[in-house]
Design a protein around this motif. Structure first.
Motif, PDB file in Angstrom:
ATOM      1  N   UNK A 187      35.781  39.592  27.578  1.00  0.00           N
ATOM      2  CA  UNK A 187      36.480  38.889  28.644  1.00  0.00           C
ATOM      3  C   UNK A 187      36.044  37.425  28.688  1.00  0.00           C
ATOM      4  N   UNK A 188      37.010  36.532  28.879  1.00  0.00           N
ATOM      5  CA  UNK A 188      36.711  35.098  28.931  1.00  0.00           C
ATOM      6  C   UNK A 188      35.686  34.813  30.028  1.00  0.00           C
ATOM      7  N   UNK A 189      34.759  33.920  29.748  1.00  0.00           N
ATOM      8  CA  UNK A 189      33.658  33.671  30.663  1.00  0.00           C
ATOM      9  C   UNK A 189      34.110  33.146  32.025  1.00  0.00           C
ATOM     10  N   UNK A 190      35.113  32.269  32.040  1.00  0.00           N
ATOM     11  CA  UNK A 190      35.604  31.746  33.321  1.00  0.00           C
ATOM     12  C   UNK A 190      36.129  32.870  34.200  1.00  0.00           C
ATOM     13  N   UNK A 192      35.174  36.035  34.078  1.00  0.00           N
ATOM     14  CA  UNK A 192      34.026  36.816  34.529  1.00  0.00           C
ATOM     15  C   UNK A 192      33.372  36.161  35.746  1.00  0.00           C
ATOM     16  N   UNK A 193      33.172  34.843  35.708  1.00  0.00           N
ATOM     17  CA  UNK A 193      32.567  34.120  36.827  1.00  0.00           C
ATOM     18  C   UNK A 193      33.464  34.200  38.057  1.00  0.00           C
ATOM     19  N   UNK A 194      34.785  34.084  37.827  1.00  0.00           N
ATOM     20  CA  UNK A 194      35.728  34.136  38.956  1.00  0.00           C
ATOM     21  C   UNK A 194      35.634  35.470  39.688  1.00  0.00           C
ATOM     22  N   UNK A 195      35.606  36.558  38.925  1.00  0.00           N
ATOM     23  CA  UNK A 195      35.531  37.884  39.541  1.00  0.00           C
ATOM     24  C   UNK A 195      34.211  38.067  40.264  1.00  0.00           C
ATOM     25  N   UNK A 196      33.116  37.591  39.683  1.00  0.00           N
ATOM     26  CA  UNK A 196      31.807  37.716  40.336  1.00  0.00           C
ATOM     27  C   UNK A 196      31.788  36.983  41.677  1.00  0.00           C
ATOM     28  N   UNK A 197      32.354  35.782  41.719  1.00  0.00           N
ATOM     29  CA  UNK A 197      32.345  35.032  42.969  1.00  0.00           C
ATOM     30  C   UNK A 197      33.285  35.664  43.984  1.00  0.00           C
ATOM     31  N   UNK A 198      34.422  36.204  43.548  1.00  0.00           N
ATOM     32  CA  UNK A 198      35.316  36.912  44.470  1.00  0.00           C
ATOM     33  C   UNK A 198      34.614  38.129  45.068  1.00  0.00           C
ATOM     34  N   UNK A 199      33.849  38.817  44.250  1.00  0.00           N
ATOM     35  CA  UNK A 199      33.105  39.981  44.754  1.00  0.00           C
ATOM     36  C   UNK A 199      32.052  39.541  45.768  1.00  0.00           C
ATOM     37  N   UNK A 200      31.363  38.426  45.476  1.00  0.00           N
ATOM     38  CA  UNK A 200      30.354  37.921  46.410  1.00  0.00           C
ATOM     39  C   UNK A 200      30.972  37.570  47.756  1.00  0.00           C
ATOM     40  N   UNK A 201      32.240  37.130  47.741  1.00  0.00           N
ATOM     41  CA  UNK A 201      32.935  36.779  48.979  1.00  0.00           C
ATOM     42  C   UNK A 201      33.601  37.984  49.643  1.00  0.00           C
ATOM     43  N   UNK A 202      33.519  39.155  48.973  1.00  0.00           N
ATOM     44  CA  UNK A 202      34.153  40.344  49.524  1.00  0.00           C
ATOM     45  C   UNK A 202      35.646  40.408  49.307  1.00  0.00           C
ATOM     46  N   UNK A 203      36.176  39.634  48.362  1.00  0.00           N
ATOM     47  CA  UNK A 203      37.617  39.575  48.132  1.00  0.00           C
ATOM     48  C   UNK A 203      38.106  40.551  47.070  1.00  0.00           C
ATOM     49  N   UNK A 209      35.038  44.618  39.918  1.00  0.00           N
ATOM     50  CA  UNK A 209      33.874  43.963  39.323  1.00  0.00           C
ATOM     51  C   UNK A 209      33.381  44.735  38.103  1.00  0.00           C
ATOM     52  N   UNK A 210      33.307  46.058  38.222  1.00  0.00           N
ATOM     53  CA  UNK A 210      32.830  46.861  37.092  1.00  0.00           C
ATOM     54  C   UNK A 210      33.780  46.747  35.906  1.00  0.00           C
ATOM     55  N   UNK A 211      35.072  46.669  36.169  1.00  0.00           N
ATOM     56  CA  UNK A 211      36.035  46.525  35.076  1.00  0.00           C
ATOM     57  C   UNK A 211      35.824  45.203  34.338  1.00  0.00           C
ATOM     58  N   UNK A 212      35.579  44.129  35.099  1.00  0.00           N
ATOM     59  CA  UNK A 212      35.343  42.825  34.477  1.00  0.00           C
ATOM     60  C   UNK A 212      34.047  42.818  33.685  1.00  0.00           C
ATOM     61  N   UNK A 213      32.986  43.389  34.258  1.00  0.00           N
ATOM     62  CA  UNK A 213      31.703  43.424  33.556  1.00  0.00           C
ATOM     63  C   UNK A 213      31.805  44.273  32.290  1.00  0.00           C
ATOM     64  N   UNK A 214      32.541  45.370  32.367  1.00  0.00           N
ATOM     65  CA  UNK A 214      32.685  46.244  31.199  1.00  0.00           C
ATOM     66  C   UNK A 214      33.488  45.569  30.090  1.00  0.00           C
ATOM     67  N   UNK A 215      34.402  44.694  30.473  1.00  0.00           N
ATOM     68  CA  UNK A 215      35.171  43.950  29.468  1.00  0.00           C
ATOM     69  C   UNK A 215      34.357  42.818  28.867  1.00  0.00           C
TER      70      UNK A 215
END
Length: 610
Positions: A187-190, A192-203, A209-215
């Protein structure tokens, strides 16, 4: 060819002079190891019989004592993606050794914990000292005196430094590190970072998140971001301890297999019975250590090596410090942008020219020691050439004349930045380092009220409660090696990144580590002396104005001196007992400063041998 840059010459000369007594003792030590210590000539018949009892077809050769026997020290496990490919390496190495009349045995295994699995968990408290455990395990493996050479199989964060620290005690042995390579890009790094920050915000939820990390982390091989593991591989090339260009060839490929084979053949040719003896302890000298530091700076590598590199150097009788690193950083240009400092990962970096391009450019610009003793070549400039297969045979192609992707690598004449981006900060709070290669220069100076925490989970709770919605220096203390083993605080990155994206001035200040993947948020890390034992950070209180400035090299609290002196240092929180960290109590009690390598075993060794 340009003359060596005067600052690099000055720093190297200073390290040589500072290290001279210790280095001489070290070289004497390994010379005794060759002549009168750990070698097969000193084994009794009973010793030797035990050593080859299960060697099957190799038994007659080992028994004769007339050919090199290679000790394989492996960090194989199949939970850790970077080390899973090593499962088949011993059989491959044994076949390659027989091709040149040598033999090989697995001398021992070392632990290989994954910071990706333990990141933000209690197990991370064991992470840094796993390096010293690996060093001890390597020494146990090589102590059997059955070997005339060593093949070290390791890649990730603490594993390569640990293998080297242990092997350097047997520095009379020719030694080559054999990597396994990074996994293919996911998965493209940008994203991955986007999904991590959305998860941190509860969005987004945990499933997304697990799908993005697994990719992102999806197969065998090293994680593809430019963290500590891949910085390890770069540094081994910069020190000439790999076959040239071996660092970033993907696992399971013919080229990867041929590089492993070539490493074994080469190892068999540099033993002490031949005319090209190249012992590890002579390869790892002051110039090689400086080259590793320069490579780290020129590629925007991991901040963890501000701890590991002094420890590796110390194991070879060499003393380097953060002042050396900072002075080198001022003159070494940034020639690569690899995620998290850029958009592409290590596969893109390698495809663009990779370590070979960087080595060639630095040598041409007079920014690297060319005259080092490598395991593979007589001219270090040959490490600028790229390994390729031609008609299924391994050869090294001519140097690139232009980068294949100027967004990934650039020439020294047109760098991404004129300096290496590793800054030393010093002031009334102590000494620490900051990596700024991915930090916007407008954020190099943060002056804001402190919010003080003793646990990273409390930071996340404050973030979720909205208590950090302001300009803030987030202080996380009691994270040093003596307090809790100096865990990485990488799981704070998404939350701090969200605050920064919301327009606040944010910095992290800690006596712990951040991560080999330190990114866009300014992080003043490895603060020394640490809070435990009364370091100045233990006196900080909520609301104290703290100034963290990479431009001027400052880390100060702006509090009246009389008030500051009157304060009582905070008390460390009670340690948890839920992961086996209590087994490492002796390590924590005897660790030295982060700037000296944060190593209990090296501190004890220095005390014993003087």
């Amino acid at each position: 060819m340009t003359d060596l840059h005067p600052v690099i010459a000055k720093v190297t000369a200073r390290i040589v002079e500072r290290s001279a007594p210790r280095r001489r003792k070290y070289l004497d030590l390994i010379e005794r190891g060759r002549d009168a210590g750990t070698n097969r000539d000193k084994l009794s018949c009973g010793n030797l019989a035990h050593g080859f009892a299960a060697s099957e077809d190799d038994k007659p050769i080992i028994r004769s004592g007339k050919a090199m026997n290679i000790g394989i020290v492996t960090a194989y496990n199949d939970m850790l993606s970077a080390h899973q490919p090593y499962g088949r390496y011993p059989d491959q190495i044994k076949i390659a050794a027989r091709e040149v009349g040598a033999t090989a045995q697995v001398a021992g295994g070392v632990p290989a914990m994954c910071d990706g699995v333990t990141q933000g968990q209690a197990g991370m408290d064991l992470s840094l000292f796993s390096r010293d455990t690996i060093a001890l395990s390597t020494a146990v493996a090589l102590s059997h005196a059955m070997f005339e050479g060593a093949a070290l199989l390791g890649i990730c964060d603490k594993i390569v430094p640990g293998l080297l620290i242990g092997a350097l005690r047997f520095g009379h042995l020719p030694t080559i590190l054999i990597p396994a390579g990074p996994m293919p890009s996911g998965l493209a790094n940008k994203e991955k970072v986007r999904i991590r920050q959305l998860y941190a915000e509860g969005k987004v939820g945990k499933a997304e998140l697990l799908e993005a990390e697994s990719a992102s982390y999806h197969g065998a091989g090293t994680c593809t971001f430019y963290g500590t593991a891949n910085s390890n591989q770069m540094m081994m090339e910069m020190m000439g301890l790999h076959m040239p260009g071996a660092a970033f060839i993907n696992p399971g490929t013919k080229l990867r297999q041929e590089l492993t084979r070539a490493a074994v053949h080469r190892l068999a040719s540099i033993g002490w019975d031949g005319e090209d003896y190249r012992p590890l302890g002579h390869c790892v000298d002051e110039k090689a250590i400086v080259n590793a530091a320069i490579g780290l700076l020129a590629t925007g590598g991991s901040t963890n090596h501000a701890i590991h590199l002094p420890a590796i150097a110390r194991a070879a009788g060499i003393h380097m410090d953060w002042t050396d690193l900072a002075e080198l950083s001022d003159v070494v240009p940034l020639l690569a942008r690899v995620y998290p400092n850029g958009s592409g990962d290590v596969n893109h970096f390698h495809a663009a020219g990779g370590v070979g391009w960087v080595i060639g450019e630095l040598i041409d610009a007079g920014l690297l020691h060319r005259d080092i003793l490598t395991v593979a070549r007589n001219d270090f400039l040959d490490y600028a050439r790229e390994p390729v297969l031609r008609d299924d045979a391994l050869v090294w192609a001519d140097r690139l004349t232009e980068p294949r992707d100027p967004n990934m690598v650039r020439p020294a004449s047109n760098p991404f930045s004129p300096d290496g981006g590793m800054k030393l900060l010093a002031g009334n709070l102590g000494r620490c380092v900051m990596k700024v290669s991915a930090v916007d220069p407008e954020r190099w100076t943060i002056e804001a009220p402190a919010r003080v925490f003793d646990d990273q989970d409390d930071v996340l709770r404050a973030f979720k409660a909205g208590d950090l919605e302001r300009d803030v220096v987030v202080v996380v203390r009691f994270q040093g090696p003596c307090a809790n083993g100096m865990p990485e605080l990488h799981k704070l990155t998404p939350a701090l990144g969200v605050l920064q994206d919301r327009g606040f001035k944010v910095a992290l200040l800690t006596d712990g580590r951040m991560s080999g993947a330190s990114g866009k948020v300014p992080a003043a890390i490895h603060l020394s002396p640490e809070a435990l034992g009364g370091g100045p950070i233990a006196r900080l209180r909520d609301g104290d104005v703290v100034r963290v400035c990479a431009t001027m090299g400052q880390v100060d609290v702006l509090v009246d001196r009389a008030e500051w002196d009157a304060r009582t240092p905070a008390t460390a929180p009670p340690p948890p007992y839920d992961t086996g960290r209590e087994l490492f109590a002796l390590f924590r009690q005897h660790s030295d400063l982060a700037e000296e390598g944060a190593s209990p075993i090296l501190a004890a060794m220095d005390a014993e041998i003087g």
